[in-house]
Design a protein around this motif. Structure first.
Motif, PDB file in Angstrom:
ATOM      1  N   SER A  17       0.858  -1.089   0.027  1.00 29.72           N
ATOM      2  CA  SER A  17      -0.062   0.180   0.089  1.00 29.72           C
ATOM      3  C   SER A  17       0.825   1.203   0.077  1.00 29.72           C
ATOM      4  O   SER A  17       1.806   1.471   0.798  1.00 29.72           O
ATOM      5  N   LEU A  18       0.670   2.313  -1.101  1.00 36.20           N
ATOM      6  CA  LEU A  18       1.435   3.337  -1.134  1.00 36.20           C
ATOM      7  C   LEU A  18       0.738   4.516  -0.583  1.00 36.20           C
ATOM      8  O   LEU A  18      -0.425   4.629  -0.587  1.00 36.20           O
ATOM      9  N   PRO A  19       1.287   5.621   0.178  1.00 33.82           N
ATOM     10  CA  PRO A  19       0.602   6.551   0.359  1.00 33.82           C
ATOM     11  C   PRO A  19       0.068   7.422  -0.913  1.00 33.82           C
ATOM     12  O   PRO A  19       0.829   7.250  -1.928  1.00 33.82           O
ATOM     13  N   LEU A  20      -1.078   8.024  -1.095  1.00 32.75           N
ATOM     14  CA  LEU A  20      -1.638   8.717  -1.992  1.00 32.75           C
ATOM     15  C   LEU A  20      -1.544  10.219  -1.712  1.00 32.75           C
ATOM     16  O   LEU A  20      -2.414  10.477  -0.809  1.00 32.75           O
ATOM     17  N   ALA A  21      -1.107  10.859  -2.691  1.00 33.17           N
ATOM     18  CA  ALA A  21      -1.137  12.310  -2.661  1.00 33.17           C
ATOM     19  C   ALA A  21      -2.057  12.513  -3.773  1.00 33.17           C
ATOM     20  O   ALA A  21      -1.885  12.259  -4.900  1.00 33.17           O
ATOM     21  N   THR A  22      -3.109  13.527  -3.423  1.00 33.45           N
ATOM     22  CA  THR A  22      -4.061  13.829  -4.536  1.00 33.45           C
ATOM     23  C   THR A  22      -3.753  15.602  -4.335  1.00 33.45           C
ATOM     24  O   THR A  22      -3.937  16.239  -3.487  1.00 33.45           O
ATOM     25  N   ILE A  23      -3.410  16.067  -5.708  1.00 25.16           N
ATOM     26  CA  ILE A  23      -3.310  17.323  -5.825  1.00 25.16           C
ATOM     27  C   ILE A  23      -4.190  17.912  -7.082  1.00 25.16           C
ATOM     28  O   ILE A  23      -4.484  17.497  -7.898  1.00 25.16           O
ATOM     29  N   THR A  24      -5.022  18.799  -6.310  1.00 24.58           N
ATOM     30  CA  THR A  24      -5.936  19.366  -7.499  1.00 24.58           C
ATOM     31  C   THR A  24      -5.525  20.987  -7.774  1.00 24.58           C
ATOM     32  O   THR A  24      -5.282  21.764  -6.995  1.00 24.58           O
ATOM     33  N   VAL A  25      -5.424  21.154  -9.129  1.00 28.75           N
ATOM     34  CA  VAL A  25      -4.914  22.394  -9.576  1.00 28.75           C
ATOM     35  C   VAL A  25      -6.093  23.249 -10.117  1.00 28.75           C
ATOM     36  O   VAL A  25      -6.734  22.987 -10.711  1.00 28.75           O
ATOM     37  N   ASP A  26      -6.044  24.697  -9.401  1.00 29.68           N
ATOM     38  CA  ASP A  26      -7.241  25.516  -9.752  1.00 29.68           C
ATOM     39  C   ASP A  26      -6.671  26.245 -11.038  1.00 29.68           C
ATOM     40  O   ASP A  26      -5.649  26.090 -11.364  1.00 29.68           O
ATOM     41  N   PRO A  27      -7.645  27.064 -11.594  1.00 27.24           N
ATOM     42  CA  PRO A  27      -7.091  27.812 -12.935  1.00 27.24           C
ATOM     43  C   PRO A  27      -5.937  28.692 -12.782  1.00 27.24           C
ATOM     44  O   PRO A  27      -5.409  29.168 -13.720  1.00 27.24           O
ATOM     45  N   TYR A  28      -5.631  29.037 -11.641  1.00 27.21           N
ATOM     46  CA  TYR A  28      -4.794  30.003 -11.100  1.00 27.21           C
ATOM     47  C   TYR A  28      -3.261  29.372 -10.699  1.00 27.21           C
ATOM     48  O   TYR A  28      -2.305  30.050 -10.528  1.00 27.21           O
ATOM     49  N   SER A  34      -3.779  16.778  -0.492  1.00 31.68           N
ATOM     50  CA  SER A  34      -4.217  15.865   0.533  1.00 31.68           C
ATOM     51  C   SER A  34      -3.448  14.563   0.382  1.00 31.68           C
ATOM     52  O   SER A  34      -2.874  14.405  -0.744  1.00 31.68           O
ATOM     53  N   LEU A  35      -2.910  14.075   1.754  1.00 32.76           N
ATOM     54  CA  LEU A  35      -2.133  12.824   1.719  1.00 32.76           C
ATOM     55  C   LEU A  35      -2.804  11.915   2.505  1.00 32.76           C
ATOM     56  O   LEU A  35      -3.253  12.064   3.780  1.00 32.76           O
ATOM     57  N   ASP A  36      -3.274  10.839   1.830  1.00 33.83           N
ATOM     58  CA  ASP A  36      -4.087   9.665   2.280  1.00 33.83           C
ATOM     59  C   ASP A  36      -5.457  10.307   3.067  1.00 33.83           C
ATOM     60  O   ASP A  36      -5.936   9.878   3.917  1.00 33.83           O
ATOM     61  N   GLY A  37      -6.091  11.066   2.214  1.00 27.38           N
ATOM     62  CA  GLY A  37      -7.306  11.866   2.518  1.00 27.38           C
ATOM     63  C   GLY A  37      -7.241  12.695   3.671  1.00 27.38           C
ATOM     64  O   GLY A  37      -8.418  13.561   3.499  1.00 27.38           O
ATOM     65  N   ALA A  38      -6.232  13.167   4.103  1.00 26.34           N
ATOM     66  CA  ALA A  38      -5.957  14.325   4.917  1.00 26.34           C
ATOM     67  C   ALA A  38      -5.523  15.457   4.268  1.00 26.34           C
ATOM     68  O   ALA A  38      -4.581  15.302   3.592  1.00 26.34           O
ATOM     69  N   GLU A  39      -5.735  16.468   4.663  1.00 30.61           N
ATOM     70  CA  GLU A  39      -5.511  17.928   4.050  1.00 30.61           C
ATOM     71  C   GLU A  39      -3.974  17.882   4.353  1.00 30.61           C
ATOM     72  O   GLU A  39      -3.338  17.706   5.524  1.00 30.61           O
ATOM     73  N   TYR A  40      -3.157  18.296   3.339  1.00 29.46           N
ATOM     74  CA  TYR A  40      -1.726  18.525   3.360  1.00 29.46           C
ATOM     75  C   TYR A  40      -1.525  19.975   3.138  1.00 29.46           C
ATOM     76  O   TYR A  40      -0.929  20.631   2.215  1.00 29.46           O
ATOM     77  N   PRO A  41      -1.550  21.008   4.346  1.00 32.66           N
ATOM     78  CA  PRO A  41      -1.285  22.318   4.151  1.00 32.66           C
ATOM     79  C   PRO A  41       0.311  22.702   3.957  1.00 32.66           C
ATOM     80  O   PRO A  41       1.226  22.066   4.202  1.00 32.66           O
ATOM     81  N   PRO A  42       0.315  23.864   3.107  1.00 26.90           N
ATOM     82  CA  PRO A  42       1.896  24.389   3.067  1.00 26.90           C
ATOM     83  C   PRO A  42       2.334  24.714   4.294  1.00 26.90           C
ATOM     84  O   PRO A  42       1.711  24.945   5.408  1.00 26.90           O
ATOM     85  N   PRO A  43       3.914  24.603   4.493  1.00 24.87           N
ATOM     86  CA  PRO A  43       4.451  25.140   5.741  1.00 24.87           C
ATOM     87  C   PRO A  43       3.778  26.375   6.261  1.00 24.87           C
ATOM     88  O   PRO A  43       4.064  26.859   7.343  1.00 24.87           O
ATOM     89  N   SER A  44       3.645  27.326   5.277  1.00 26.64           N
ATOM     90  CA  SER A  44       3.339  28.727   5.732  1.00 26.64           C
ATOM     91  C   SER A  44       1.631  29.129   5.222  1.00 26.64           C
ATOM     92  O   SER A  44       1.723  28.833   3.823  1.00 26.64           O
ATOM     93  N   ARG A  53       6.005  25.834  -6.767  1.00 26.97           N
ATOM     94  CA  ARG A  53       6.674  25.176  -5.719  1.00 26.97           C
ATOM     95  C   ARG A  53       6.264  23.598  -5.791  1.00 26.97           C
ATOM     96  O   ARG A  53       6.424  22.832  -4.787  1.00 26.97           O
ATOM     97  N   PHE A  54       5.991  23.074  -6.913  1.00 26.17           N
ATOM     98  CA  PHE A  54       5.739  21.816  -7.274  1.00 26.17           C
ATOM     99  C   PHE A  54       7.063  20.831  -6.632  1.00 26.17           C
ATOM    100  O   PHE A  54       6.528  19.728  -6.009  1.00 26.17           O
ATOM    101  N   GLY A  55       8.013  21.170  -7.049  1.00 23.52           N
ATOM    102  CA  GLY A  55       9.225  20.461  -6.586  1.00 23.52           C
ATOM    103  C   GLY A  55       9.430  20.202  -5.222  1.00 23.52           C
ATOM    104  O   GLY A  55       9.603  19.192  -4.360  1.00 23.52           O
ATOM    105  N   GLU A  56       9.373  21.450  -4.378  1.00 21.35           N
ATOM    106  CA  GLU A  56       9.397  21.623  -2.956  1.00 21.35           C
ATOM    107  C   GLU A  56       8.184  20.845  -2.493  1.00 21.35           C
ATOM    108  O   GLU A  56       8.373  20.112  -1.171  1.00 21.35           O
ATOM    109  N   LEU A  57       7.223  20.901  -2.878  1.00 27.43           N
ATOM    110  CA  LEU A  57       5.735  19.951  -2.498  1.00 27.43           C
ATOM    111  C   LEU A  57       6.105  18.536  -2.632  1.00 27.43           C
ATOM    112  O   LEU A  57       5.829  17.677  -1.616  1.00 27.43           O
ATOM    113  N   LEU A  58       6.795  17.927  -3.502  1.00 24.10           N
ATOM    114  CA  LEU A  58       7.236  16.421  -3.863  1.00 24.10           C
ATOM    115  C   LEU A  58       8.258  16.339  -2.697  1.00 24.10           C
ATOM    116  O   LEU A  58       8.012  15.178  -2.232  1.00 24.10           O
ATOM    117  N   ASP A  59       9.232  17.001  -2.250  1.00 25.38           N
ATOM    118  CA  ASP A  59      10.250  16.829  -1.377  1.00 25.38           C
ATOM    119  C   ASP A  59       9.290  16.512  -0.093  1.00 25.38           C
ATOM    120  O   ASP A  59       9.545  15.665   0.628  1.00 25.38           O
TER     121      ASP A  59
END
Length: 176
Positions: A17-28, A34-44, A53-59
């Motif tokens: 079982s792998l953790p699932l990251a779901t990323i939704t991109v808005d028009p802007y 979210s990571l495994d269904g839980a919100e994954y907020p940015p550090p700030s 910031r996609f590379g930073e997000l993947l890290d």
């Protein structure tokens, strides 16, 4: 000689079982993550996750590439992309090595950009953007000949634009 492979798991084995990251991109270009269904907020809270910031997000999601995750990206146009981001292989430490090697910081090259604008186009018109790689002089008959290295052209061909700086003549050619 016959080789038989069994695909049934033993009763005591746990399925992978792998953790699932779901990323939704808005028009802007702002990302909701979210990571495994839980919100994954940015550090700030004042700096949202964005495409930039996609590379930073993947890290962050992979704990600096120490764990493997599955990623689903839902674009604002309705398209979806899925990938598995694998953990980096870590070498097995020698039993004689008492201290781990210091970890080098990863620096990403951020390209410098410049904005170029132009006016006078028709609304919705396709505008080709070209970067001049060379210039040549027209012959006495007003013709131009140029030799291109096909290895420097993109796969699938390219549009070549010839522009006369005095005549304002524009000639385009598609090359393989």
């Amino acid at each position: 000689m016959s080789i038989h492979h069994s695909h049934s798991a033993a009763p005591d084995e746990t399925p992978v079982s792998l953790p699932l990251a779901t990323i939704t991109v808005d028009p802007y270009g702002v990302l909701t993550v979210s990571l495994d269904g839980a919100e994954y907020p940015p550090p700030s809270p004042t700096a949202p996750w964005t495409k930039r910031r996609f590379g930073e997000l993947l890290d962050a999601l992979t704990a600096d590439r120490t764990r493997t995750i599955r990623v689903e990206i839902h674009e604002s146009d309705g398209s979806t992309f899925t990938d598995i981001i694998r953990a980096a292989r870590t070498p097995h430490p020698d039993s004689t090595d008492e201290s781990p090697a210091p970890r080098r910081a990863r620096h990403r090259h951020t390209p410098e950009t410049i904005e170029v604008t132009g006016a006078g186009f028709q609304p919705g018109e396709d505008v080709t953007i070209a970067l001049v790689r060379s210039t040549t002089e027209a012959t006495a008959a007003g013709t131009v000949r140029v030799t291109l290295n096909l290895g420097e052209l993109p796969t699938g061909g390219a549009d070549i634009v010839l522009v006369g700086t005095t005549s304002a003549r524009v000639v385009t050619r598609r090359v393989p």
